[in-house]
Design a protein around this motif. Structure first.
Motif, PDB file in Angstrom:
ATOM      1  N   VAL A  16       0.851  -1.187   0.000  1.00 39.08           N
ATOM      2  CA  VAL A  16       0.000   0.000   0.000  1.00 39.08           C
ATOM      3  C   VAL A  16       0.889   1.240   0.000  1.00 39.08           C
ATOM      4  N   GLU A  17       0.628   2.135  -0.943  1.00 36.07           N
ATOM      5  CA  GLU A  17       1.386   3.397  -0.982  1.00 36.07           C
ATOM      6  C   GLU A  17       0.851   4.337   0.089  1.00 36.07           C
ATOM      7  N   VAL A  18       1.762   4.967   0.838  1.00 33.37           N
ATOM      8  CA  VAL A  18       1.370   5.838   1.948  1.00 33.37           C
ATOM      9  C   VAL A  18       2.107   7.169   1.856  1.00 33.37           C
ATOM     10  N   THR A  19       1.679   8.131   2.665  1.00 33.66           N
ATOM     11  CA  THR A  19       2.342   9.432   2.733  1.00 33.66           C
ATOM     12  C   THR A  19       3.684   9.293   3.441  1.00 33.66           C
ATOM     13  N   SER A  20       4.490  10.338   3.344  1.00 31.36           N
ATOM     14  CA  SER A  20       5.804  10.322   3.993  1.00 31.36           C
ATOM     15  C   SER A  20       5.676  10.213   5.506  1.00 31.36           C
ATOM     16  N   THR A  21       4.622  10.788   6.080  1.00 35.72           N
ATOM     17  CA  THR A  21       4.429  10.713   7.533  1.00 35.72           C
ATOM     18  C   THR A  21       4.264   9.270   7.990  1.00 35.72           C
ATOM     19  N   THR A  22       3.334   8.564   7.401  1.00 32.90           N
ATOM     20  CA  THR A  22       3.103   7.176   7.781  1.00 32.90           C
ATOM     21  C   THR A  22       4.344   6.332   7.536  1.00 32.90           C
ATOM     22  N   ASP A  74       5.623 -10.687  13.573  1.00 31.16           N
ATOM     23  CA  ASP A  74       6.984 -10.923  13.078  1.00 31.16           C
ATOM     24  C   ASP A  74       7.404  -9.764  12.183  1.00 31.16           C
ATOM     25  N   TYR A  75       8.230  -8.879  12.733  1.00 34.65           N
ATOM     26  CA  TYR A  75       8.654  -7.707  11.975  1.00 34.65           C
ATOM     27  C   TYR A  75       9.451  -8.080  10.726  1.00 34.65           C
ATOM     28  N   ASN A  76       9.994  -9.298  10.679  1.00 36.39           N
ATOM     29  CA  ASN A  76      10.721  -9.738   9.486  1.00 36.39           C
ATOM     30  C   ASN A  76       9.801  -9.902   8.277  1.00 36.39           C
ATOM     31  N   LEU A  77       8.492  -9.976   8.536  1.00 38.36           N
ATOM     32  CA  LEU A  77       7.519 -10.122   7.452  1.00 38.36           C
ATOM     33  C   LEU A  77       6.904  -8.787   7.047  1.00 38.36           C
ATOM     34  N   LEU A  78       7.522  -7.692   7.521  1.00 34.14           N
ATOM     35  CA  LEU A  78       7.111  -6.342   7.146  1.00 34.14           C
ATOM     36  C   LEU A  78       8.088  -5.822   6.096  1.00 34.14           C
ATOM     37  N   GLU A  79       7.558  -5.451   4.951  1.00 29.99           N
ATOM     38  CA  GLU A  79       8.396  -5.043   3.820  1.00 29.99           C
ATOM     39  C   GLU A  79       8.138  -3.584   3.466  1.00 29.99           C
ATOM     40  N   LEU A  80       9.215  -2.790   3.460  1.00 32.00           N
ATOM     41  CA  LEU A  80       9.114  -1.380   3.094  1.00 32.00           C
ATOM     42  C   LEU A  80       9.839  -1.133   1.776  1.00 32.00           C
ATOM     43  N   ASN A  81       9.230  -0.328   0.927  1.00 28.95           N
ATOM     44  CA  ASN A  81       9.852   0.070  -0.329  1.00 28.95           C
ATOM     45  C   ASN A  81       9.995   1.580  -0.323  1.00 28.95           C
ATOM     46  N   LYS A  82      11.217   2.049  -0.075  1.00 28.58           N
ATOM     47  CA  LYS A  82      11.453   3.484   0.090  1.00 28.58           C
ATOM     48  C   LYS A  82      11.190   4.260  -1.186  1.00 28.58           C
ATOM     49  N   GLU A  83      11.527   3.668  -2.334  1.00 32.72           N
ATOM     50  CA  GLU A  83      11.351   4.352  -3.610  1.00 32.72           C
ATOM     51  C   GLU A  83       9.878   4.580  -3.924  1.00 32.72           C
ATOM     52  N   ASP A  84       9.062   3.568  -3.673  1.00 32.70           N
ATOM     53  CA  ASP A  84       7.628   3.667  -3.975  1.00 32.70           C
ATOM     54  C   ASP A  84       6.791   4.147  -2.795  1.00 32.70           C
ATOM     55  N   THR A 112       5.867   2.375  -0.197  1.00 31.73           N
ATOM     56  CA  THR A 112       4.840   1.374   0.079  1.00 31.73           C
ATOM     57  C   THR A 112       5.195   0.548   1.301  1.00 31.73           C
ATOM     58  N   ILE A 113       4.164   0.029   1.926  1.00 26.48           N
ATOM     59  CA  ILE A 113       4.295  -0.836   3.095  1.00 26.48           C
ATOM     60  C   ILE A 113       3.515  -2.112   2.813  1.00 26.48           C
ATOM     61  N   PHE A 114       4.137  -3.235   3.137  1.00 24.48           N
ATOM     62  CA  PHE A 114       3.489  -4.514   2.846  1.00 24.48           C
ATOM     63  C   PHE A 114       3.693  -5.501   3.989  1.00 24.48           C
ATOM     64  N   LEU A 115       2.596  -5.980   4.528  1.00 23.86           N
ATOM     65  CA  LEU A 115       2.608  -7.077   5.491  1.00 23.86           C
ATOM     66  C   LEU A 115       2.392  -8.370   4.714  1.00 23.86           C
ATOM     67  N   LYS A 116       3.342  -9.270   4.804  1.00 21.36           N
ATOM     68  CA  LYS A 116       3.357 -10.402   3.883  1.00 21.36           C
ATOM     69  C   LYS A 116       2.279 -11.450   4.157  1.00 21.36           C
ATOM     70  N   ASN A 117       1.823 -11.558   5.398  1.00 20.98           N
ATOM     71  CA  ASN A 117       0.824 -12.587   5.722  1.00 20.98           C
ATOM     72  C   ASN A 117      -0.516 -11.973   6.100  1.00 20.98           C
TER      73      ASN A 117
END
Length: 346
Positions: free
Chosen positions: A92-98, A150-160, A162-167
Motif C-alpha cells: 500500500v502506498e502511503v504518505t511520507s508521515t506514515t 513478526d517484523y521480518n515479514l514487514l516489507e518497506l519500499n522506500k522508492e515507492d 509502500t508498506i506490505f505485510l506479507k501474511n
C-alpha cells in the motif's frame, strides 16, 4: 471479575514555576499561552512561555490531528488501517508521515530483536487494554495470533513509499511510537515559529522544548507510580530534551485479583514480567524515547541498564516494584531523589 483501569495516569509531572490558570481549553497571559485537547487516545497539552501567538498552537494541533488521521488503527479509513486490511494481499502506498513512523518502528523492532515489535497489532487488539471491551484472552486465542507477529515479514519500499505485510491477518500498531513522532513534529513547528521556551505533553511523553524564559533548565518531576498524580519521587533537570515513561500502572485490566498491564510481550502474548514499575527515557528525539521506553522495559532492570549504556546520548530512570531507583551515568548530576520512601541505588 474483570476490572478496567482506563484513566490518564502519566508517570511524569511537569514542575514549572509559572502558574497556569484555566479558561476552557486555552489559557493566555502576557507570558504564557496554553491549550489542551484530546488526540491519539490521550490528553495533549502545549504550553508556550515566550509567545502569545495562538496561531502557532493551531498549527501544532492541526499537525497532531493529521498524524492521528493517518496512523490510528482505531479509526476506519486511515492509511495504516488500509495497510493492515491489505496484509497478505498487496503493498500500500502511503504518505511520507506514515512511512517515516513505520520505518522508525521497524528500525527499533530490529534493534531490540523483537522485544519491541510494531507488528504486535493482533495481540494488542486481542487484549484491547485501555478500551471498553478489554479482556483477558484465552491461551487458545493468544496462540492463534502469535504467529502473526513478526517484523521480518514487514516489507518497506522506500522508492515507492509502500508498506506490505506479507501474511494475511498481520497488523501494525504504532501506539508505542506515534506519540513520540507527534511530539517531535510539534517541537519542529515551535522552532519554525521562533518559540524557544515551551512544554509539550502527550500523556506522559514530555518534550521540554528549549529552556525556561529565565535561561534555567526545566524541572521534570518523576511521578511515584504507586501513588496519586502529583506525588513525585524526584526531579530531573533538562533543557531541550524529551522524557518518556512506560509503566505498569498506566493502563491495566484486573481479573480474579490479577493485574495485567498494557506492555505486552510479543513472544509470550502476555504482559512482560519483571521487577520494573516504570522506566523513563531521556534523549533528544521523542520518537526514539517512545520506542526505547518499551524496549528497555522489556529487557528488565539489568538488561535495560546495560542496553541504555550502549546507546549514545540516551539516559534512563528505573523505578522497581520494591521502591528502588536506578539511573544511568549521564544524569547523575541532574537527577535528585526527593521521596524518602525510595532509595537511589549505585
Amino acid at each position: 471479575m474483570l476490572k478496567l483501569k482506563n484513566l490518564f495516569f502519566p508517570l511524569l509531572l511537569i514542575c514549572v514555576t509559572t502558574l497556569i490558570g484555566c479558561n476552557k481549553n486555552t489559557t493566555s497571559t502576557s507570558e504564557v499561552l496554553s491549550r489542551t485537547e484530546l488526540f491519539m487516545g490521550t490528553v495533549v497539552k502545549i504550553t508556550l512561555y515566550d509567545s502569545n501567538d495562538s496561531a502557532i498552537l493551531d498549527k501544532a494541533f492541526d499537525r497532531v490531528a493529521e498524524i492521528e488521521s493517518l496512523v490510528s488503527i482505531n479509526e476506519a479509513g486511515t492509511e495504516l488501517d488500509k495497510v493492515n486490511d491489505f496484509a497478505g494481499i498487496s503493498p500500500v502506498e502511503v504518505t511520507s508521515t506514515t512511512y517515516e513512523i513505520v520505518e522508525k518502528g521497524l528500525e527499533y523492532s530490529k534493534l531490540s530483536n523483537g522485544d519491541f515489535d510494531i507488528t504486535i497489532g493482533p495481540l494488542v487488539k486481542l487484549w484491547n487494554i485501555g478500551l471498553d471491551d478489554a479482556k483477558v484472552p484465552t491461551q487458545e486465542e493468544i496462540d492463534s495470533v502469535l504467529p502473526l507477529i513478526d517484523y521480518n515479514l514487514l516489507e518497506l519500499n522506500k522508492e515507492d513509499h509502500t508498506i506490505f505485510l506479507k501474511n494475511k491477518g498481520m497488523m501494525i500498531d504504532l501506539g508505542s511510537i506515534a506519540k513520540g513522532y507527534a511530539a517531535d513534529e510539534i517541537s519542529h513547528i515551535l522552532t519554525e515559529n521562533n518559540v524557544n521556551s515551551a512544554i509539550i505533553d502527550l500523556g506522559g511523553n514530555i518534550y521540554a522544548h528549549g529552556i525556561k524564559p529565565s535561561g534555567q533548565d526545566w524541572n521534570i518531576g518523576i511521578q511515584n507510580p504507586f501513588s496519586t498524580r502529583g506525588d513525585i519521587i524526584g526531579v530531573l533537570k533538562v533543557k531541550n530534551k524529551t522524557v518518556v515513561t512506560s509503566g505498569i500502572y498506566e493502563r491495566y485490566i484486573e481479573k480474579d485479583g490479577v493485574k495485567y498491564h498494557h506492555l505486552l510481550n510479543p513472544n509470550t502474548g502476555y504482559p512482560f514480567e519483571n521487577n520494573i514499575a516504570g522506566v523513563s527515557i531521556i534523549t533528544d528525539k521523542s520518537i526514539d524515547a517512545d520506542a526505547l521506553s518499551t524496549t528497555v522495559f522489556a529487557k528488565g532492570l539489568e538488561g535495560g541498564l546495560k542496553f541504555v549504556e550502549t546507546l549514545p546520548n540516551v539516559d534512563a530512570i528505573f523505578i522497581t516494584k520494591d521502591n528502588k531507583v536506578y539511573i544511568t551515568n549521564g544524569i547523575r548530576d541532574s537527577f535528585t531523589l526527593e521521596n524518602e520512601d525510595f532509595t537511589l541505588e549505585n
